[in-house]
Motif scaffolding. Structure first.
Motif, PDB file in Angstrom:
ATOM      1  N   SER B  83       0.836  -1.194   0.000  1.00 24.21           N
ATOM      2  CA  SER B  83       0.000   0.000   0.000  1.00 24.21           C
ATOM      3  C   SER B  83       0.878   1.254   0.000  1.00 24.21           C
ATOM      4  CB  SER B  83      -1.018  -0.001   1.145  1.00 24.21           C
ATOM      5  OG  SER B  83      -0.380   0.011   2.375  1.00 24.21           O
ATOM      6  N   GLN B  87       0.489   3.936  -2.950  1.00 25.36           N
ATOM      7  CA  GLN B  87      -0.026   5.264  -2.617  1.00 25.36           C
ATOM      8  C   GLN B  87       0.962   6.400  -2.822  1.00 25.36           C
ATOM      9  OE1 GLN B  87      -2.541   5.504   1.076  1.00 25.36           O
ATOM     10  NE2 GLN B  87      -1.909   3.398   1.285  1.00 25.36           N
ATOM     11  N   SER B  91       0.250   9.789  -4.808  1.00 24.19           N
ATOM     12  CA  SER B  91      -0.105  10.916  -3.937  1.00 24.19           C
ATOM     13  C   SER B  91       0.762  12.125  -4.258  1.00 24.19           C
ATOM     14  CB  SER B  91       0.081  10.549  -2.472  1.00 24.19           C
ATOM     15  OG  SER B  91      -0.732   9.466  -2.140  1.00 24.19           O
ATOM     16  N   PHE B 112     -11.477  14.440  -6.204  1.00 25.91           N
ATOM     17  CA  PHE B 112     -10.473  13.501  -5.710  1.00 25.91           C
ATOM     18  C   PHE B 112     -10.695  13.185  -4.239  1.00 25.91           C
ATOM     19  CE2 PHE B 112      -7.279  15.357  -8.919  1.00 25.91           C
ATOM     20  CZ  PHE B 112      -7.787  14.541  -9.904  1.00 25.91           C
ATOM     21  N   PRO B 115     -13.501  10.047  -1.910  1.00 24.59           N
ATOM     22  CA  PRO B 115     -13.338   8.767  -1.196  1.00 24.59           C
ATOM     23  C   PRO B 115     -13.002   8.942   0.279  1.00 24.59           C
ATOM     24  CG  PRO B 115     -12.137   8.723  -3.254  1.00 24.59           C
ATOM     25  CD  PRO B 115     -12.636  10.124  -3.082  1.00 24.59           C
ATOM     26  N   TYR B 127     -17.745  -1.858  -2.633  1.00 21.06           N
ATOM     27  CA  TYR B 127     -16.847  -2.590  -3.526  1.00 21.06           C
ATOM     28  C   TYR B 127     -17.208  -4.064  -3.605  1.00 21.06           C
ATOM     29  CZ  TYR B 127     -13.512   0.863  -5.049  1.00 21.06           C
ATOM     30  OH  TYR B 127     -12.927   1.920  -5.686  1.00 21.06           O
ATOM     31  N   PHE B 163      -5.828  -2.017  -3.534  1.00 18.29           N
ATOM     32  CA  PHE B 163      -6.456  -1.020  -4.401  1.00 18.29           C
ATOM     33  C   PHE B 163      -7.421  -0.144  -3.609  1.00 18.29           C
ATOM     34  CE2 PHE B 163     -10.056   0.317  -6.969  1.00 18.29           C
ATOM     35  CZ  PHE B 163      -9.417   1.047  -7.968  1.00 18.29           C
ATOM     36  N   ILE B 164      -8.243  -0.781  -2.787  1.00 21.69           N
ATOM     37  CA  ILE B 164      -9.251   0.009  -2.060  1.00 21.69           C
ATOM     38  C   ILE B 164      -8.581   0.899  -1.015  1.00 21.69           C
ATOM     39  CG2 ILE B 164     -11.339  -0.067  -0.654  1.00 21.69           C
ATOM     40  CD1 ILE B 164     -12.059  -2.657  -1.963  1.00 21.69           C
ATOM     41  N   TRP B 167      -7.261   3.702  -2.982  1.00 27.62           N
ATOM     42  CA  TRP B 167      -8.364   4.536  -3.479  1.00 27.62           C
ATOM     43  C   TRP B 167      -8.879   5.443  -2.367  1.00 27.62           C
ATOM     44  CZ3 TRP B 167     -13.621   4.777  -2.218  1.00 27.62           C
ATOM     45  CH2 TRP B 167     -14.437   5.434  -3.148  1.00 27.62           C
ATOM     46  N   GLN B 168      -8.947   4.879  -1.162  1.00 28.11           N
ATOM     47  CA  GLN B 168      -9.506   5.681  -0.090  1.00 28.11           C
ATOM     48  C   GLN B 168      -8.517   6.685   0.480  1.00 28.11           C
ATOM     49  OE1 GLN B 168     -11.092   3.716   3.398  1.00 28.11           O
ATOM     50  NE2 GLN B 168     -12.533   5.392   3.686  1.00 28.11           N
TER      51      GLN B 168
END
Lengths: 441, 298
Positions: B83, B87, B91, B112, B115, B127, B163-164, B167-168
């Motif tokens: 992660s 990220q 970012s 953006f 989330p 999801y 991924f989630i 995404w968050q």
């Protein structure tokens, strides 16, 4: 000085790393209805219609008729309830009326001194006991004493099937395990998933093992394991474990079953949207399929039968598995006044005619009241109700679901290993030795 | 060793030291005491309901010899590293992009950040529905490549989790980077331009080095956050399939509240605290030096 600062710093770093730990302990002190602060008895009920309304209705009727004996309800989702009730009981904050499924969990409550023994009360009030199914009391009994009063409905496991899909491929419902394996080939060839399964929930997979164990080794096989004998390695058990892996390998279960959950009723949806031909599930799914499945149930497309026999197996093909009933117990931490209210409610408020009939009419389930089948005549679900009633009352053995019968620790090991068995991550022998090692925990 | 004097360290020696008292009390009540409680519990055997009995090192032995522990540590490590990799670059790039001042960027930035406003549980449920192999997005739109057994196969499920999380949380870290980038003096870029540096050169020679401390802050948050990732995985996969996503925090919860083994769960919790401490310390070491302004050096 340096030392001082360094320790202060690690102190702060500690703070950063501890919120989870803090949450764990803080949740122990979660505010439940405190035992002593109120005169009313407390009762936690499960959400989900239509049964939530029926449970609430019974309490409302009681409260209206008994102004001096009030019962206060709070409602929780099934899985959330299971986690919360354990924590609440451990923290001495349990509701007066503790709802559950009997078996190993109730045993741990009873052995921890958290629930009251109802045996002598039931002897004095024999009418309460006499009107309920006799078989329902076993799972509410610990060491010969009744701690859980059975209530609500009987919920055996049923093999559901989609009549439309069976007609489409020209197949008959399976009479034996070999028939079932044959149907897997037939349906796969037709591009239809043979069996729907919500595998992420794990206890759904367990239902297949329960019935295979029963049909191959008879009810004695699991009973011996339950009583502490390491019989997971018994040849009949290995045979059952192998059969279930054969079914997985033959693509018997729908593709992706490991990521489907039963909580969202996705497994039922697969059956009524004609994506899967069969589903092994409890009778509690009938109401859901009726409400959510459009005209699937009402137009007669839902077939149901008891689990097929395994040729040469020891078990009676009339045997069944599932929930013999649900149970209510009395928290030993409640005040005497609260206990009195709860007992009075058990005697004159719980599972009376109105509530029983609501389970029949609204949920399509069979309440555990003797002779209740006389109420089925002329109902829309008459055939289904009759089938459930006969299945439950005629079964030579009606065993309780394994995850409820075993202690929570052993049940969790079981479910973990079942997931791996169905995921073909372990062999039947590995499963058996893992489970033998967990016996008695 | 040189240690940064925190504002708290200043005031605690000054006259306003008593101001930290409420915070300290809360900290002791909600962090220190539970931590001690958990440590004590790890030497007991308790099912959460009956009596607590002291069993010495039994729980520790059971946890340390359980093959589940190295696996859970490995999965946790994977989540942390993957992660971070997923990220951080995104970012920074997003942060650079939205630190500009055109109006459309402000509008995009709001999108953006969406989330970030949702709870992990809600995100996971959404999801889960979208990725359903039978009723999800793939079969719904008839897209073959989207119709995978996303949460039913180990590697895919891990990918989905990463991924989630990304995404968050990318919006949050972009926000931090955006702030940091806006702090970089424009004069540095002007000087670089005069020297003939292009945009890419400017990014690698000015922006990135100036972001060093921000990267350490953001990475600390990411790593400690990943270490305690629980809700998302709990709702999404329950640690499955076959323990492929069973991180340490989830392992602790399932051992304690599902299997009713509070002693074992407490031992796992202590391990979690130790791992968190070590990681936090390492990161502090990494960023603790070269306190002096980055503006001149780097």
């Amino acid at each position: 000085m340096d030392h001082n600062r360094a320790s202060r710093r690690s102190f702060l770093a500690l703070a950063g790393a501890t919120p989870l730990v803090a949450t764990v302990l803080a949740s122990c002190g979660d505010s439940g209805p405190a035992g002593a602060s109120s005169d009313a008895a407390t009762d936690w009920i499960l959400t989900g219609q239509p049964k939530e309304g029926i449970r609430q209705g019974a309490v409302d009727d009681w409260n209206k008729a008994h102004e001096d004996q009030q019962i206060k309800t709070s409602s929780f989702q099934n899985d959330a309830y299971k986690a919360k009730i354990k924590t609440a009981i451990g923290a001495g904050q349990a509701p007066t009326i503790i709802f559950g499924w009997g078996g190993g969990t109730l045993r741990s409550y009873a052995q921890g001194g958290q629930v009251d023994d109802l045996t002598s009360w039931l002897q004095t009030n024999s009418g309460v006991k006499d009107r309920l199914f006799d078989a329902a009391f076993a799972a509410g009994t610990v060491d010969g004493k009744i701690y859980g009063l059975p209530t609500e409905t009987v919920q055996p496991l049923v093999l559901f099937y989609n009549k439309k899909l069976f007609k489409q491929v020209g197949a008959e419902p399976p009479k034996t395990w070999d028939d079932l394996m044959g149907l897997v080939t037939t349906f796969n060839a037709a591009g239809i998933a043979p069996i729907s399964l919500g595998g992420q929930s794990r206890w759904t997979n367990m239902m297949w093992l329960e019935l295979l164990f029963d049909r191959i080794g008879g009810p004695e096989l699991f009973e011996s394991i339950y009583n502490g004998q390491p019989n997971w390695t018994d040849p009949s058990a290995i045979d059952a474990l192998t059969k279930v892996q054969d079914l997985v390998k033959a693509d018997g279960f729908i593709k992706g079953f490991a990521s489907i959950t039963a909580d969202s009723n996705a497994d039922q949806a697969l059956l009524y949207t004609d994506k899967a031909a069969m589903m092994l599930h409890g009778t509690w799914t009938y109401g859901g399929m009726k409400t959510d499945g459009g005209d699937f149930v009402s137009s007669g497309n839902l077939g149901y039968m008891n689990f097929p026999e395994v040729t040469g197996g020891k078990g009676d093909p009339m045997n069944t598995f599932g929930n013999p009933a649900q149970y209510v117990s009395i928290s030993s931490k409640a005040t005497q006044k609260q206990k009195d209210i709860a007992l009075a409610y058990f005697k004159d408020g719980l599972l009376q005619d109105k509530e029983a009939e609501a389970y029949i009419n609204e949920a399509g389930e069979v309440p555990i009241v003797k002779g209740i089948d006389s109420k089925f005549t002329g109902l829309e679900d008459e055939e289904w109700l009759k089938f459930t009633y006969d299945l439950a009352t005629n079964a030579p053995s009606f065993a309780q679901s394994w995850d409820q019968a075993l202690s929570p620790t052993e049940a969790e090991t079981l479910l973990d290993n079942i997931e791996k068995l169905f995921g073909l991550a372990i062999t039947p022998q590995e499963f058996a030795s893992n489970m033998n090692a967990a016996i008695g925990k | 060793m040189p240690v940064k004097a925190t504002p708290a360290a200043h005031t605690s020696t000054g006259r306003l030291g008593w101001l930290v008292l409420p915070a300290l009390l809360i900290f002791v009540a909600f962090a220190v005491i539970p931590l001690i409680g958990v440590f004590v519990l790890s030497f007991t055997s308790w099912d959460g309901i009956g009596a607590i009995s002291f069993t010495g090192l039994t729980s520790w032995k059971a946890v340390l010899t359980d093959p589940g522990l190295p696996h859970a540590l490995w999965v946790t490590f994977l989540v942390i590293v993957l992660s971070w990799i997923a990220q951080t670059p995104l970012s920074i790039l997003l942060g650079v992009f939205i630190s500009g001042s055109q109006r459309y960027r402000a509008v995009l930035a709001v999108l953006f950040f969406l989330p970030l406003l949702l709870s992990a549980a809600a995100v996971s449920i959404a999801y889960k529905a979208l990725l359903d192999p039978n009723f999800g997005l793939g079969p719904g739109l008839n897209l073959g490549f989207l119709t995978q057994d996303w949460l039913g196969r180990g590697t895919l499920a891990m990918g989905v989790v990463i991924f989630i999380i990304a995404w968050q949380w990318i919006p949050f870290h972009s926000l931090i980077y955006q702030g940091a980038i806006r702090q970089i003096p424009v004069s540095m870029y002007e000087a670089a331009q005069i020297d003939g540096a292009g945009r890419v050169r400017q990014f690698f020679s000015i922006t990135l080095p100036q972001l060093k401390n921000t990267m350490i802050t953001s990475s600390t948050l990411m790593i400690v956050g990943s270490l305690t990732t629980f809700d998302l995985i709990f709702v999404l996969t329950q640690g499955g399939p076959n323990d492929a996503t069973r991180v340490l925090a989830l392992d602790m919860y399932l051992t304690g509240f599902r299997a009713n083994q509070m002693g074992l769960a407490s031992a796992i919790a202590v391990i979690l605290v130790v791992v968190g401490l070590v990681l936090a310390q390492l990161l502090q070491r990494l960023g603790g030096k070269e306190r002096n302004s980055q503006l001149e050096g780097a």
